[in-house]
Design a protein around this motif. Structure first.
Motif, mmCIF file in Angstrom:
data_model
loop_
_atom_site.group_PDB
_atom_site.id
_atom_site.type_symbol
_atom_site.label_atom_id
_atom_site.label_comp_id
_atom_site.label_asym_id
_atom_site.label_seq_id
_atom_site.Cartn_x
_atom_site.Cartn_y
_atom_site.Cartn_z
ATOM 1 N N ASP A 1 27.398 -168.837 18.467
ATOM 2 C CA ASP A 1 26.010 -168.535 18.127
ATOM 3 C C ASP A 1 25.723 -168.704 16.638
ATOM 4 O O ASP A 1 24.636 -168.358 16.168
ATOM 5 N N LYS B 1 18.516 -163.108 22.738
ATOM 6 C CA LYS B 1 19.614 -163.421 23.653
ATOM 7 C C LYS B 1 19.630 -162.466 24.832
ATOM 8 O O LYS B 1 20.681 -162.041 25.324
ATOM 9 N N ILE C 1 34.623 -161.783 21.585
ATOM 10 C CA ILE C 1 33.496 -161.514 20.693
ATOM 11 C C ILE C 1 33.490 -162.496 19.531
ATOM 12 O O ILE C 1 32.441 -163.017 19.136
ATOM 13 N N ASP D 1 23.994 -156.449 23.342
ATOM 14 C CA ASP D 1 24.457 -157.337 24.411
ATOM 15 C C ASP D 1 25.881 -157.831 24.129
ATOM 16 O O ASP D 1 26.689 -157.992 25.044
ATOM 17 N N LEU D 2 26.173 -158.062 22.847
ATOM 18 C CA LEU D 2 27.476 -158.607 22.455
ATOM 19 C C LEU D 2 28.611 -157.622 22.742
ATOM 20 O O LEU D 2 29.654 -157.996 23.287
ATOM 21 N N LYS E 1 32.150 -165.782 20.623
ATOM 22 C CA LYS E 1 30.699 -165.710 20.823
ATOM 23 C C LYS E 1 29.981 -165.767 19.480
ATOM 24 O O LYS E 1 28.963 -166.471 19.336
ATOM 25 N N LEU E 2 30.478 -165.063 18.480
ATOM 26 C CA LEU E 2 29.860 -165.083 17.148
ATOM 27 C C LEU E 2 29.912 -166.481 16.536
ATOM 28 O O LEU E 2 28.982 -166.910 15.850
ATOM 29 N N LEU F 1 31.284 -156.711 12.737
ATOM 30 C CA LEU F 1 30.360 -156.008 13.619
ATOM 31 C C LEU F 1 29.726 -154.809 12.914
ATOM 32 O O LEU F 1 28.517 -154.572 13.013
ATOM 33 N N TYR G 1 20.680 -158.344 20.269
ATOM 34 C CA TYR G 1 21.810 -159.285 20.362
ATOM 35 C C TYR G 1 23.131 -158.524 20.240
ATOM 36 O O TYR G 1 24.078 -158.758 21.013
ATOM 37 N N LEU G 2 23.232 -157.626 19.266
ATOM 38 C CA LEU G 2 24.480 -156.918 19.021
ATOM 39 C C LEU G 2 24.850 -155.997 20.185
ATOM 40 O O LEU G 2 26.024 -155.901 20.552
ATOM 41 N N ALA H 1 21.331 -162.052 14.473
ATOM 42 C CA ALA H 1 22.131 -160.943 15.002
ATOM 43 C C ALA H 1 21.350 -159.645 14.886
ATOM 44 O O ALA H 1 21.700 -158.740 14.127
#
Length: 438
Positions: free
Chosen positions: A100, A274, A93, A12-13, A96-97, A115, A9-10, A5
């Motif tokens: 991944d 990612k 979210i 994009d998240l 997704k976490l 987050l 990545y964050l 992460a």
């Protein structure tokens, strides 16, 4: 496989979901994260090009250190900010976490705090990272005498490249030792076929997507190949078959034709960040020193459109380099991605090329070079394919000559490879489907 992460990545998240975003650009997302993490005290805000650079390659050490000065974890302004995200978006979210493997027990209510922690942890990690440009001072020169133990990665021990592809024409460009090479698929038993090409690509899937270090640490080739297929299938969900085929063939042609070993490929970057925005990077030794080559590809039904599209992409990269801190290809040496992909000896060798010692004249690598693969569609009613391909190569050279100065690329070496298809979209879909499935 657990994903890291990191900042890219964050960003994009959370990109589509921030509550007070004026738009969904990555630049806007980075700006909002910096603003809320620093309690609005980060001034002046970095320029747009810098913010976009943070989104693409990670936040800089200096920016992370500056943000940490203003963070108040007691009030956790970033966590409160994330609590304003809508419930449905928080659920997306969270899923997704989980998918991944960032957190296995996260749910909607936990997302804001998690987050905030992930961003804080990233700022701490980056701020404590050594500045390689300043602290590492290699004693080796970056000239042609420098040696590395970074070898080519492609597997072609039985000459399968020459069984799959025939070079029809090679034309040198009148600057920077550049050139255009035109190829054609060789028939199998007298029939137009992808069989040999697919075999060549399949043998090199794991070599394309995994680092030298990852492959050296694995003793199960079958498992590694299966994992490569899975990873490329994930990568394919973010792009399309034409993009993946173009990237694979750029890798194959640069390593085979120019003897330019990869440093990282686009799919390797995707594994870590990612994101599909990063470009493949290779390096090549010449008589005058070293080149770092950025891989680019364009598959289009029309050759002229493919050329123009590829040159525009190179121009965009050049402009980023002009206003964003030096050649695009050297920016990757400022992060920590090298550590997981190369041995310490290999890292020292690469850094000695890019950042030579201060008592030398300076790095040979002042600008980026470009390795471009172009796939295009030809009229399959042509009787003399070889004549057509030679004509295409000559037309490509004229197009480049007429356009290169307009794109500001006349000082940048370019290696271009042409490969025609009869039905481009259909064939690229079929090739990729046979390589990685759906």
């Amino acid at each position: 496989m657990v994903k890291e992460a990191n900042f890219i990545y964050l960003i994009d998240l959370v990109n589509p979901y921030l509550p007070d975003a004026m738009n969904t650009s990555k630049e806007e997302t980075v700006r909002l994260i910096i603003t809320h993490a620093s309690n609005g005290q980060y001034n002046p805000m970095p320029a747009s090009s810098t913010l976009n650079g943070f989104a693409a390659t990670g936040i800089s050490r200096s920016a992370a250190k500056k943000i940490l000065k203003f963070i108040d974890k007691e009030t956790s302004s970033l966590e409160e900010y994330f609590r304003k995200i809508g419930a449905d978006q928080l659920t997306i979210i969270a899923n997704k976490l989980k998918n991944d493997s960032i957190s296995t027990d996260v749910y909607r209510g936990k997302v804001p705090a998690l987050l905030a922690k992930l961003f804080y942890d990233e700022f701490e990690k980056v701020s404590n990272r050594k500045n390689k440009r300043k602290q590492k001072k290699p004693t080796e020169d970056s000239g042609p005498g420098t040696t590395t133990n970074i070898e080519l990665t492609i597997k072609d021990e039985k000459g399968i490249f020459d069984e799959a592809l025939s070079q029809i024409k090679e034309i040198e460009l009148p600057y920077q030792s550049s050139g255009v090479k035109a190829f054609a698929l060789l028939p199998v038993n007298g029939i137009y076929s992808h069989k040999k090409l697919i075999s060549l690509l399949r043998k090199n899937l794991a070599r394309y997507i995994f680092s030298r270090r990852s492959r050296a640490e694995s003793d199960d080739l079958e498992e590694l190949t299966a994992e490569a297929t899975t990873e490329l299938r994930n990568f394919l969900r973010e792009c399309n078959p034409q993009t993946l085929l173009g990237e694979l063939l750029t890798y194959i042609f640069l390593e085979h034709c120019e003897k330019a070993p990869k440093i990282f490929t686009k799919a390797e970057f995707y594994q870590k960040y990612k994101s599909i925005k990063q470009r493949s990077v290779f390096f090549r030794e010449t008589n005058s020193g070293w080149q770092l080559i950025i891989g680019a590809s364009n598959l289009n039904e029309t050759l002229d459109v493919a050329i123009e599209g590829a040159l525009r992409e190179c121009e965009d990269l050049k402009n980023e380099s002009d206003f964003g801190g030096g050649p695009y290809s050297t920016q990757i040496f400022q992060g920590d991605i090298l550590d997981a992909s190369f041995t310490p000896e290999q890292i020292r060798a690469l850094e000695s090329i890019v950042f030579p010692s201060s008592n030398k004249d300076g790095s040979i690598i002042k600008i980026d070079s470009y390795g471009i693969f172009l796939g295009y569609q030809i009229d399959d009613t042509q009787d003399d394919l070889e004549k057509q391909l030679k004509s295409d190569a000559e037309r490509a050279v004229e197009t480049i000559k007429n356009s290169i100065s307009n794109y500001g690329l006349d000082k940048h070496p370019i290696y271009m490879y042409l490969l025609p298809f009869k039905k481009l979209a259909y064939e690229s879909n079929q090739i990729i489907d046979k390589l990685v499935g759906k």
